[in-house]
Structure formats: structure tokens, C-alpha cells
Design a protein around this motif. Sequence first.
Motif, mmCIF file in Angstrom:
data_model
loop_
_atom_site.group_PDB
_atom_site.id
_atom_site.type_symbol
_atom_site.label_atom_id
_atom_site.label_comp_id
_atom_site.label_asym_id
_atom_site.label_seq_id
_atom_site.Cartn_x
_atom_site.Cartn_y
_atom_site.Cartn_z
ATOM 1 N N ALA A 1 59.008 9.870 59.362
ATOM 2 C CA ALA A 1 58.246 8.833 58.662
ATOM 3 C C ALA A 1 59.140 7.632 58.442
ATOM 4 O O ALA A 1 60.354 7.719 58.501
ATOM 5 N N VAL A 2 58.532 6.500 58.166
ATOM 6 C CA VAL A 2 59.257 5.272 57.888
ATOM 7 C C VAL A 2 58.936 4.843 56.472
ATOM 8 O O VAL A 2 57.786 4.883 56.043
ATOM 9 N N GLU B 1 64.221 11.185 55.124
ATOM 10 C CA GLU B 1 63.363 12.110 55.841
ATOM 11 C C GLU B 1 62.199 12.478 54.935
ATOM 12 O O GLU B 1 62.332 12.504 53.711
ATOM 13 N N VAL B 2 61.063 12.721 55.532
ATOM 14 C CA VAL B 2 59.876 13.099 54.775
ATOM 15 C C VAL B 2 59.574 14.565 55.068
ATOM 16 O O VAL B 2 59.485 14.968 56.227
ATOM 17 N N LEU B 3 59.460 15.355 54.032
ATOM 18 C CA LEU B 3 59.219 16.782 54.154
ATOM 19 C C LEU B 3 57.838 17.144 53.628
ATOM 20 O O LEU B 3 57.363 16.523 52.686
ATOM 21 N N GLU C 1 59.493 12.297 50.283
ATOM 22 C CA GLU C 1 60.486 11.512 50.998
ATOM 23 C C GLU C 1 61.831 11.637 50.285
ATOM 24 O O GLU C 1 61.958 11.288 49.107
ATOM 25 N N VAL C 2 62.813 12.147 50.983
ATOM 26 C CA VAL C 2 64.163 12.279 50.439
ATOM 27 C C VAL C 2 65.032 11.179 51.046
ATOM 28 O O VAL C 2 65.137 11.067 52.262
ATOM 29 N N VAL C 3 65.635 10.373 50.195
ATOM 30 C CA VAL C 3 66.495 9.268 50.619
ATOM 31 C C VAL C 3 67.946 9.690 50.414
ATOM 32 O O VAL C 3 68.306 10.207 49.355
#
Length: 351
Positions: free
Chosen positions: A29-30, A251-253, A311-313
Motif C-alpha cells: 500500500a502507499v 507496510e500495511v498488514l 499501516e506500520v511506519v
Amino acid sequence: MGAMGAVGAVGADLGANANASAALMGVAAVAEGVAGSTTRRPLDARALERHAMRLMRRPAPWLHEEVARRMAERLAILKRAPRHIVDWGARLGGSEAALLAACPQARRIAAEVLPEPASALVSSRDPSRPSPRLSVPAPWWSARRWWPAGEGATPAPAESALPEGEADLLWSNMVLHHQPDPRQSMARWLRLLAVEGLLMFSTLGPGTLESLRRLYAARRWPAPHAPFVDMHDLGDMLVEAGFADPVMDQEVLTLTWATPAEALAELRALGGNADSRRHAGLRTPRWRAALEQALAQAQARTDGRVAMEFEVVYGHAVRPVPRARVAAETAVPLADMRGMLRGRSPKGPTR
């Protein structure tokens, strides 16, 4: 009921979480342009503090431990292992096992941070010496009374207890989105790091619970959580705070649960709704039933499991060698002068 939480993992199929029966699957994902991203979040500071204190009374969520393990894999970029680590928000971050496995010889200082009014519980672990058990009494109204101090832990104000300019690695796992102002935390991180020390952190991004926000909006309910800060804005904040070479990625989980009730219980274990525009007062059992029904209809996958995305940054940056500004008269703090004289410090981690 509104809540938020996160986990960081992509690629490998990890199976089910024994506590929450949550399966992890990575999806790309963005983060740009996602609704709910802002650098100035509409937060209720008192609600944020209540949520933080509730989480501090519990063991770190399994999801946070998984993010810590995966973030620790990134320590392979260091040519030399850090010797002095500050673990910012250690109890909530759940990173002790991951850091011990990655840096077994390092001295780790665990700092517990709460929203205003600020307080911290600081403990240090030196692999060469056992930690004595300390018992510090606290009055019934003190927040320290409601979570264990643990071995070698002594309560102290965060600003005075943590040694500045000594940490080779400042580590903060899944804590920044619980802080009222990311800029204040980043400024503090910079002061704690040694010259050329490394910052590594993870937090939630605006892609978190996007489908849940759509579900609430469709029913004209207030948002289920406060907005999260976009990773690009976080990178800009790092530069403004004085860090060099910031690198951000995300990343998006997708997490899945067997039932809506399990999903809501897991979300509550991971946080709470501190949005100042949230519904005032308690929700009714009828509303809760409507929410579970809506989740079962809108969030269910083909296999019948309820799914939500997180979303984990991730970010890392370096405290640069201080540079004196050229002017007719220049004042240089003593700590910065020491850093300039050291040049490239041999004791810190090298990327």
C-alpha cells in the motif's frame, strides 16, 4: 467503541495468534493521500493518558512484540553493535526479547513514558551484573502504584533520569502514536543520542483501520480513532528536530478474526479512541450489537473472518556531528563542542 492497534509483518505466514486468533498477511500500500493523516491531531489529552495508563497495566501486546522482532532484524545495517540502548516506552513496546537477541552485550535503559503530566519509570539492564530488586512505595493516587516496577527499576522524572548524549541507539517501538506531539518526542530523542547515534522507531500510519473509518462514516458515526501522522510528515519532523539522513518506509498488514467481538476486544487491547470529536458518553448495548453486525457484513472475507488493516511506519535517522553556525558571535553548547571535537565517535554504531 473505537480503538486502534498495529502489527508489522509481511510475507511469511505466521499462523494464528493464540490470544486473538489473528492471522497476519502482508499487502502492499502507499501512504500518500490517505484520509486521517495530519501533523496536528485533534487529541483529547486526558483520554490519551487514560488509555496509556490502562495499557501500561497489561503485558505488551503480542502484535507489538512481533513488530519489535521484525524491526530488530533491521539492526543488521549496523557494522558495530550498540553498547548503550535507550528503549523509549519499553513496557508498551514489548521489545526486550528482540533487543536482547539482537544486542546481547548492550546495556539497555527502559524508559516508560506517559502523556502529560509527564512521568517515566526508568530501569537499566547491564549484562555483566544482576539487577537488585527495588521496592519503592507509592501513594494510592500515584500512577506508579498500578503497574509493577520490576527488577532494577527506579521511578524518576524522564527529563532528569535519562543520561543525555550517551545512547548509541534510541529505540521506540509502537509508542509514538500514543504521544500527544511527535515533535516533542523527537527533540527528546535527539538529546539522548550520542553523536552519530542511531534512532529506530515504528508507529501507526494513516492507512490504519481505513475500512473501519469508512464503515463509521457511512453510518454518520464519529471517527473510531484519532488521525495518524503520514510517514512523509514524520520524516520532515525528524529533519526539523535536527536528525540527519532520515529513512522512512511502511507496510500495511491485514489482521483477521473469527468474530466481530474478537476483533473489537483485540482493538481495545491495543489502544483507544482519543479523538476529541469522538462520541460523548457511553455507547449502548444496542449500538454495540449494530456495530458487530456491520462488521460481520462489511469486513468479512470470503472465509467468513473479519478483516482490518494496519499501516506500520518504520523510520531511522542519525544524530549528526554538531556544526557551529558562522556568525560575528557564536555560542556553542559544551555538549556540542565535545561532539565536534570527537569528530566521528568510534564507540557508536556505524551504519
